[in-house]
Design an enzyme around this catalytic site. Sequence first.
Site, mmCIF file in Angstrom:
data_model
loop_
_atom_site.group_PDB
_atom_site.id
_atom_site.type_symbol
_atom_site.label_atom_id
_atom_site.label_comp_id
_atom_site.label_asym_id
_atom_site.label_seq_id
_atom_site.Cartn_x
_atom_site.Cartn_y
_atom_site.Cartn_z
ATOM 1 N N HIS A 69 12.530 44.911 79.148
ATOM 2 C CA HIS A 69 13.288 46.327 79.186
ATOM 3 C C HIS A 69 12.838 47.049 80.663
ATOM 4 O O HIS A 69 12.537 48.177 80.733
ATOM 5 C CB HIS A 69 12.621 47.419 78.044
ATOM 6 C CG HIS A 69 13.127 46.792 76.764
ATOM 7 N ND1 HIS A 69 14.397 47.400 76.344
ATOM 8 C CD2 HIS A 69 12.724 45.716 75.987
ATOM 9 C CE1 HIS A 69 14.529 46.853 74.884
ATOM 10 N NE2 HIS A 69 13.498 45.988 74.918
ATOM 11 N N ASN A 142 16.594 49.601 69.473
ATOM 12 C CA ASN A 142 17.870 48.994 70.413
ATOM 13 C C ASN A 142 19.189 49.501 69.962
ATOM 14 O O ASN A 142 19.427 50.168 68.996
ATOM 15 C CB ASN A 142 17.874 47.454 70.013
ATOM 16 C CG ASN A 142 16.488 46.959 71.089
ATOM 17 O OD1 ASN A 142 16.158 47.545 71.849
ATOM 18 N ND2 ASN A 142 16.161 45.628 70.447
ATOM 19 N N HIS A 333 5.929 53.880 71.995
ATOM 20 C CA HIS A 333 5.107 52.804 71.195
ATOM 21 C C HIS A 333 5.627 52.997 69.633
ATOM 22 O O HIS A 333 5.592 54.026 69.275
ATOM 23 C CB HIS A 333 3.814 53.452 71.350
ATOM 24 C CG HIS A 333 2.681 52.685 70.784
ATOM 25 N ND1 HIS A 333 3.205 51.534 69.442
ATOM 26 C CD2 HIS A 333 1.473 52.073 70.931
ATOM 27 C CE1 HIS A 333 2.136 50.819 69.193
ATOM 28 N NE2 HIS A 333 1.048 51.223 69.947
HETATM 29 FE FE1 HDD Z 1 9.677 45.927 72.526
HETATM 30 C C1 HDD Z 1 9.306 47.516 75.067
HETATM 31 C C2 HDD Z 1 12.442 47.647 71.681
HETATM 32 C C3 HDD Z 1 10.217 44.054 69.368
HETATM 33 C C4 HDD Z 1 6.767 44.191 73.089
HETATM 34 N N1 HDD Z 1 10.651 47.185 73.207
HETATM 35 C C5 HDD Z 1 10.308 47.873 74.559
HETATM 36 C C6 HDD Z 1 11.347 48.899 74.825
HETATM 37 C C7 HDD Z 1 12.149 48.848 73.762
HETATM 38 C C8 HDD Z 1 11.759 47.967 72.692
HETATM 39 C C9 HDD Z 1 13.397 49.933 73.639
HETATM 40 C C10 HDD Z 1 11.321 49.729 76.076
HETATM 41 C C11 HDD Z 1 10.846 51.030 76.073
HETATM 42 C C12 HDD Z 1 10.860 51.809 77.333
HETATM 43 O O1 HDD Z 1 12.042 52.203 77.466
HETATM 44 O O2 HDD Z 1 9.969 52.309 77.881
HETATM 45 N N2 HDD Z 1 11.053 45.832 71.010
HETATM 46 C C13 HDD Z 1 12.029 46.716 70.665
HETATM 47 C C14 HDD Z 1 12.658 46.329 69.331
HETATM 48 C C15 HDD Z 1 12.017 45.383 69.015
HETATM 49 C C16 HDD Z 1 10.917 45.115 69.638
HETATM 50 C C17 HDD Z 1 13.779 47.324 69.049
HETATM 51 C C18 HDD Z 1 12.460 44.803 67.686
HETATM 52 C C19 HDD Z 1 12.848 45.366 66.424
HETATM 53 N N3 HDD Z 1 8.853 44.394 71.431
HETATM 54 C C20 HDD Z 1 9.138 43.766 70.261
HETATM 55 C C21 HDD Z 1 8.022 42.959 69.894
HETATM 56 C C22 HDD Z 1 6.973 42.854 70.724
HETATM 57 C C23 HDD Z 1 7.474 43.828 71.821
HETATM 58 C C24 HDD Z 1 8.075 41.921 68.366
HETATM 59 C C25 HDD Z 1 5.600 42.145 70.912
HETATM 60 C C26 HDD Z 1 5.176 41.799 70.062
HETATM 61 N N4 HDD Z 1 8.469 45.722 73.916
HETATM 62 C C27 HDD Z 1 7.446 45.233 74.053
HETATM 63 C C28 HDD Z 1 6.481 45.313 75.063
HETATM 64 C C29 HDD Z 1 7.188 46.549 75.811
HETATM 65 C C30 HDD Z 1 8.503 46.567 74.895
HETATM 66 C C31 HDD Z 1 5.824 43.909 75.832
HETATM 67 C C32 HDD Z 1 7.331 46.117 77.452
HETATM 68 C C33 HDD Z 1 7.265 47.519 78.007
HETATM 69 C C34 HDD Z 1 6.699 48.422 76.863
HETATM 70 O O3 HDD Z 1 6.584 47.861 75.884
HETATM 71 O O4 HDD Z 1 6.299 49.397 77.102
HETATM 72 O O5 HDD Z 1 5.316 45.949 74.679
#
Ligand code: HDD
Length: 663
Positions: A69, A142, A333
């Site tokens: 993202h 999402n 978060h």
């Molecule tokens: Fe995630 C970012 C949505 C599963 C780990 N995620 C991130 C963002 C969104 C989502 C919208 C961007 C937030 C922003 O604008 O700063 N992610 C989802 C959804 C998931 C999902 C709807 C499943 C239902 N994500 C998911 C899993 C993991 C992550 C299973 C890890 C185990 N996601 C992350 C992250 C991010 C992230 C690596 C990257 C940047 C951040 O968190 O801040 O931690």
Amino acid sequence: MSNKKQDQLNDMKKDNDGKALTTNNGVKVSEDENTLTVGERGPSLLEDFHFREKIMHFDHERIPERIVHARGFGAHGEFQVYEDLSEYTSADFLTQPNKTTPVFVRFSTVQGSKGSPDTVRDVRGFATKFYTDEGIFDLVGNDIPVFFIQDAIKFPDLIHAVKPEPHNEMPQGGSAHDTFWDFFAQNPESTHTTMWVMSDRGIPKNFRQVEGFGVHTFRLVNREGQAHFVKFHWKPVQGLESLVWDEAQILSGKDIDFHRKDLYESIEKGDFPEWELALQIIRPEQEFDFDFDILDPTKIWPEDQVPVQKVGKMTLNRNVSNVFDETEQATFHPGHIVPGIDFTNDPLLQGRLFSYTDTQISRLGGPNFNQIPINRPVNEVHNNQRDAMHQMNVHKGQVAYHKNALNNNDPHTTPKEEGGYEHYQEKVDGHKIQKRSESFKDYYSQPKLYLNSLNEDEYNHMVQGFSFEIGMCKSIMVKQNAVNQLNKVDRKLAEEVAQNIGVTVPETNEEVQSESKDSQLTMEKFNIPLPGHSVAVLINGDISAETLKSYAKVFTANKLNYAFVGKHPKSISEDYGITETFNTAHPTLFDSLIVLSDDSDINPSIEEFAELSYKHNKPLVFNQHAAEKLKNAKLDLYGSGVFISDEPDTIVKAFERARYWDR
Ligand code: HDD
């Protein structure tokens, strides 16, 4: 209207108007263009502290982009609940209809890096931060209601597969490559979400017209401690629209900022996008009443079975002052919850709870990221956490521990009856095992449900989506394996894609047998209001100022965005002018087209403009002269959605449908 978060941010804003340039240490600077040197052509001197500081700071301006993202765009707004939901939850922002809660939303793509185009085929992130009076609630969702995997332990695998391939760092911004489709074929739980991404949902027209989904099953808990299972949805008041794939690809070059520009400009104009918060609720005793596991994030709760209740409205009404300071430093978060909301045992959700804080520490350089202005709650924060990188507070006193007598045991805990958070008291009993529940293992029924629910055009677009994406793979084995997976969902789909990409149709028909449909899955169900759409008015020859004025009047009355496009820019009257030329405007940048011509020969650029708009199924209006002159163009002048008229308000009729798929 007063907004607590804006007031808080305003207090921290820096305004340079009328101010003297200083160093970071507050020393006024007299020279900002020439470094200190020995003589005019001599060596530079390190003692030029302003030079050193300016360069040093610049050298460190970049921070790591988000691991996923990375490309996103945010805006501020407000949320208000329609009615008191205390039957379900004690959360103060969901029980007080008079209360306005500040929000910050960040939309994003998943795969591409920070500088990648907006219109790639991908899931869109839809993350909302509610600054409630009881702390921050983040709904990190999402635009697609399901996810690729069921267990967070597989997230690094999914992302390694979809991101640019490591040996050549290609492709940027999309999933049309071998490792993604290899993952798809080897991890059947990804089938459902992938079907959504290959449908029109994967190429939204803008951020204003996407749905939002919390994806996971959460819990709402009321004051009596009773819990209900809940799924959160955002329903766009603007309706739902998508691009045509060819158009999306052209836009990736024409305007990589297409989505962010649309959101930014709509808000600047005062055309504020709105979403209704909607809930699907399942009572605890209904937990096992469905033919899917309600904790499985690869499953929807079909709306025909579990109705969606609209409970509140969010309006985005303010652009950020600075994209880095606010949008880039925002830390969402799924673990940021408030009293009245709790988690469930969805294994994907549980894993996310670890990942987000962890990633913020490396992205923002330490655990004090909550103190960055955009991340601060609007209520007070007091605890015994101290020190660490970039501490912004000056804590008073001798005591930083609990329990204490020296400071009267402050900061003190709050009983749950008075608003202290209490985790839901779920009873659990079991053996420690590493095994997926059997109830998570039906990978094909819901993909079939989705497919059955699409209309014919949507189905055809999905076939094209799969054919393009799998067709882009280099490995024949990967292509074949991917088609073999589709064969488990739907024979016809597998056959069509196999034929398009030149692999064999599996010998046996393994498709899941189901005729089930859900009436709410087709995008057709969304009413698409007219305001906010755009019109390119192409002018050929001499068209009077009066005529243009009469068109502008209709556009303004219907809140349509428009541009008069001609060979050269020209001021026609004080208010009206040709602002765009055939060099700057492009059909992909507009939702519809009007050609106004006199009887001179048609400019070839207009012909190309009209042909591409026709190909992309957009509403078209030609005046009589234009229609005559376009006789030889590659479009059907009497085709669906083509109107020949000299009446300015024909455009309103033409927009009865945003796209004419039946051309
Ligand atoms: Fe995630 C970012 C949505 C599963 C780990 N995620 C991130 C963002 C969104 C989502 C919208 C961007 C937030 C922003 O604008 O700063 N992610 C989802 C959804 C998931 C999902 C709807 C499943 C239902 N994500 C998911 C899993 C993991 C992550 C299973 C890890 C185990 N996601 C992350 C992250 C991010 C992230 C690596 C990257 C940047 C951040 O968190 O801040 O931690």
